[in-house]
Motif scaffolding. Sequence first.
Motif, PDB file in Angstrom:
ATOM      1  N   TRP A   1       0.830  -1.206   0.000  1.00 59.09           N
ATOM      2  CA  TRP A   1       0.000   0.000   0.000  1.00 59.09           C
ATOM      3  C   TRP A   1       0.863   1.254   0.000  1.00 59.09           C
ATOM      4  N   ILE A   2       1.889   1.269   0.823  1.00 58.65           N
ATOM      5  CA  ILE A   2       2.798   2.423   0.853  1.00 58.65           C
ATOM      6  C   ILE A   2       3.490   2.582  -0.498  1.00 58.65           C
ATOM      7  N   LYS A   3       3.906   1.465  -1.090  1.00 58.20           N
ATOM      8  CA  LYS A   3       4.594   1.517  -2.387  1.00 58.20           C
ATOM      9  C   LYS A   3       3.680   1.995  -3.506  1.00 58.20           C
ATOM     10  N   SER A   4       2.371   1.920  -3.304  1.00 54.32           N
ATOM     11  CA  SER A   4       1.434   2.338  -4.350  1.00 54.32           C
ATOM     12  C   SER A   4       1.231   3.846  -4.391  1.00 54.32           C
ATOM     13  N   ARG A   5       1.774   4.574  -3.434  1.00 50.97           N
ATOM     14  CA  ARG A   5       1.597   6.021  -3.421  1.00 50.97           C
ATOM     15  C   ARG A   5       2.232   6.661  -4.658  1.00 50.97           C
ATOM     16  N   ARG A   6       1.512   7.561  -5.300  1.00 52.48           N
ATOM     17  CA  ARG A   6       2.020   8.298  -6.449  1.00 52.48           C
ATOM     18  C   ARG A   6       1.624   9.762  -6.332  1.00 52.48           C
ATOM     19  N   SER A   7       2.403  10.615  -6.970  1.00 59.58           N
ATOM     20  CA  SER A   7       2.085  12.036  -7.024  1.00 59.58           C
ATOM     21  C   SER A   7       1.200  12.310  -8.231  1.00 59.58           C
ATOM     22  N   ILE A   8       0.089  13.005  -8.002  1.00 60.72           N
ATOM     23  CA  ILE A   8      -0.845  13.344  -9.066  1.00 60.72           C
ATOM     24  C   ILE A   8      -1.100  14.847  -9.035  1.00 60.72           C
ATOM     25  N   GLY A   9      -0.857  15.524 -10.148  1.00 63.84           N
ATOM     26  CA  GLY A   9      -1.059  16.966 -10.216  1.00 63.84           C
ATOM     27  C   GLY A   9      -2.418  17.331 -10.778  1.00 63.84           C
ATOM     28  N   ASN A  10      -2.736  18.621 -10.766  1.00 68.85           N
ATOM     29  CA  ASN A  10      -3.993  19.151 -11.293  1.00 68.85           C
ATOM     30  C   ASN A  10      -5.205  18.415 -10.729  1.00 68.85           C
ATOM     31  N   LEU A  11      -5.391  18.550  -9.446  1.00 66.78           N
ATOM     32  CA  LEU A  11      -6.447  17.845  -8.731  1.00 66.78           C
ATOM     33  C   LEU A  11      -7.726  18.670  -8.680  1.00 66.78           C
ATOM     34  N   SER A  12      -8.831  18.007  -8.404  1.00 60.88           N
ATOM     35  CA  SER A  12     -10.110  18.691  -8.385  1.00 60.88           C
ATOM     36  C   SER A  12     -10.945  18.206  -7.207  1.00 60.88           C
TER      37      SER A  12
ATOM     38  N   THR B   1      -3.803  18.770  -2.652  1.00 63.31           N
ATOM     39  CA  THR B   1      -4.617  17.581  -2.465  1.00 63.31           C
ATOM     40  C   THR B   1      -6.035  17.770  -2.992  1.00 63.31           C
ATOM     41  N   GLY B   2      -6.633  16.677  -3.388  1.00 61.09           N
ATOM     42  CA  GLY B   2      -7.980  16.664  -3.935  1.00 61.09           C
ATOM     43  C   GLY B   2      -8.229  15.303  -4.548  1.00 61.09           C
ATOM     44  N   SER B   3      -9.042  15.280  -5.594  1.00 60.62           N
ATOM     45  CA  SER B   3      -9.392  14.021  -6.249  1.00 60.62           C
ATOM     46  C   SER B   3      -8.954  14.032  -7.702  1.00 60.62           C
ATOM     47  N   SER B   4      -8.747  12.836  -8.233  1.00 57.28           N
ATOM     48  CA  SER B   4      -8.346  12.690  -9.625  1.00 57.28           C
ATOM     49  C   SER B   4      -9.176  11.581 -10.262  1.00 57.28           C
ATOM     50  N   PRO B   5      -9.669  11.808 -11.492  1.00 52.52           N
ATOM     51  CA  PRO B   5     -10.477  10.784 -12.153  1.00 52.52           C
ATOM     52  C   PRO B   5      -9.654   9.675 -12.784  1.00 52.52           C
ATOM     53  N   CYS B   6      -8.335   9.863 -12.856  1.00 54.48           N
ATOM     54  CA  CYS B   6      -7.515   8.862 -13.534  1.00 54.48           C
ATOM     55  C   CYS B   6      -7.070   7.770 -12.575  1.00 54.48           C
ATOM     56  N   ASP B   7      -6.760   6.620 -13.134  1.00 54.95           N
ATOM     57  CA  ASP B   7      -6.223   5.526 -12.332  1.00 54.95           C
ATOM     58  C   ASP B   7      -4.803   5.875 -11.911  1.00 54.95           C
ATOM     59  N   MET B   8      -4.432   5.421 -10.716  1.00 54.69           N
ATOM     60  CA  MET B   8      -3.064   5.640 -10.265  1.00 54.69           C
ATOM     61  C   MET B   8      -2.099   4.943 -11.205  1.00 54.69           C
ATOM     62  N   PRO B   9      -1.114   5.672 -11.746  1.00 48.60           N
ATOM     63  CA  PRO B   9      -0.129   5.014 -12.605  1.00 48.60           C
ATOM     64  C   PRO B   9       0.724   4.041 -11.804  1.00 48.60           C
ATOM     65  N   THR B  10       1.125   2.964 -12.440  1.00 49.76           N
ATOM     66  CA  THR B  10       1.954   1.961 -11.781  1.00 49.76           C
ATOM     67  C   THR B  10       3.388   2.461 -11.682  1.00 49.76           C
ATOM     68  N   ARG B  11       3.959   2.290 -10.526  1.00 47.56           N
ATOM     69  CA  ARG B  11       5.340   2.718 -10.328  1.00 47.56           C
ATOM     70  C   ARG B  11       6.303   1.657 -10.870  1.00 47.56           C
ATOM     71  N   LYS B  12       7.287   2.083 -11.634  1.00 43.82           N
ATOM     72  CA  LYS B  12       8.297   1.147 -12.123  1.00 43.82           C
ATOM     73  C   LYS B  12       9.178   0.713 -10.957  1.00 43.82           C
ATOM     74  N   PRO B  13       9.518  -0.565 -10.890  1.00 42.58           N
ATOM     75  CA  PRO B  13      10.375  -1.040  -9.794  1.00 42.58           C
ATOM     76  C   PRO B  13      11.713  -0.302  -9.777  1.00 42.58           C
ATOM     77  N   ILE B  14      12.186  -0.024  -8.592  1.00 43.03           N
ATOM     78  CA  ILE B  14      13.477   0.646  -8.422  1.00 43.03           C
ATOM     79  C   ILE B  14      14.460  -0.364  -7.845  1.00 43.03           C
ATOM     80  N   ASP B  15      15.610  -0.509  -8.480  1.00 45.22           N
ATOM     81  CA  ASP B  15      16.647  -1.414  -7.999  1.00 45.22           C
ATOM     82  C   ASP B  15      17.308  -0.777  -6.778  1.00 45.22           C
ATOM     83  N   ILE B  16      17.082  -1.346  -5.608  1.00 46.66           N
ATOM     84  CA  ILE B  16      17.630  -0.750  -4.389  1.00 46.66           C
ATOM     85  C   ILE B  16      19.062  -1.182  -4.092  1.00 46.66           C
ATOM     86  N   GLU B  17      19.572  -2.182  -4.816  1.00 49.07           N
ATOM     87  CA  GLU B  17      20.894  -2.715  -4.493  1.00 49.07           C
ATOM     88  C   GLU B  17      21.999  -1.653  -4.546  1.00 49.07           C
TER      89      GLU B  17
END
Length: 229
Positions: free
Chosen positions: A46-57, A206-222
């Motif tokens: 759930w934490i990893k699913s967080r994304r930044s979304i601009g132009n909110l309504s 902050t607000g609402s967005s009609p679009c689906d949350m974009p999927t975050r590309k995996p980040i190599d933490i090594e």
Amino acid sequence: MSNLEDGSEDNTDNGNKQAHKSEAQLNTESPIVTNSQVTDEQLINWIKSRRSIGNLSIPAPTESQIKAAIDCAVTAPDHKKLRPWRFIVTQGNARHELGRAFLAAAEAQAAQEGEALSEKSRQKTYNMPLRAPVIITVVTQMQVHKKVPPFEQMLSAGAAVQNLILALKAQGFSTVWRTGLLCNEPAVKAYFGVGADDYVTAFVYTGSSPCDMPTRKPIDIEPLLRFES
């Protein structure tokens, strides 16, 4: 205004109640709402699913929802309990006042460089706060303490911002953390009553967005990680 997360998504469509309802239902049904049921893996995902979304309504968080999010923000690590952060909520017509502060800062900045803003730049700057129905500005209020240097207090403010963002997400709202070159210009600091030795650390749109949350590309933490034993 810049967005602190590279690769974040800006959405130019207007939000709607149905989109907010869908996201809110998703969060309500999520095990994160009931700690007795949440698993470590579900919480991490759930934490990893967080994304930044601009132009909110709209719909935007209510006063009680904002307070609930700030209740979470203030649980950030805070050495000696100095509470070195403050929160200012800007909404409605007050966003135009903030836009005027941004414009004054941009004009002063341009004048220092011997330039003048174009009408297009003036309008764009003035309209910045209109990209979301609510902006929660997080500023520092540093305390003098021999055991808590300023950098620790700044880090505490950053942790408070992250808690705030996650708490808004848990209530079904999207966010974007913005700063930008104007955030600590004198006109903007004066607008928020921020002292010379303090900082505006975040504009949380902050607000609402009609679009689906974009999927975050995996980040190599090594390459970012080192274990020592």
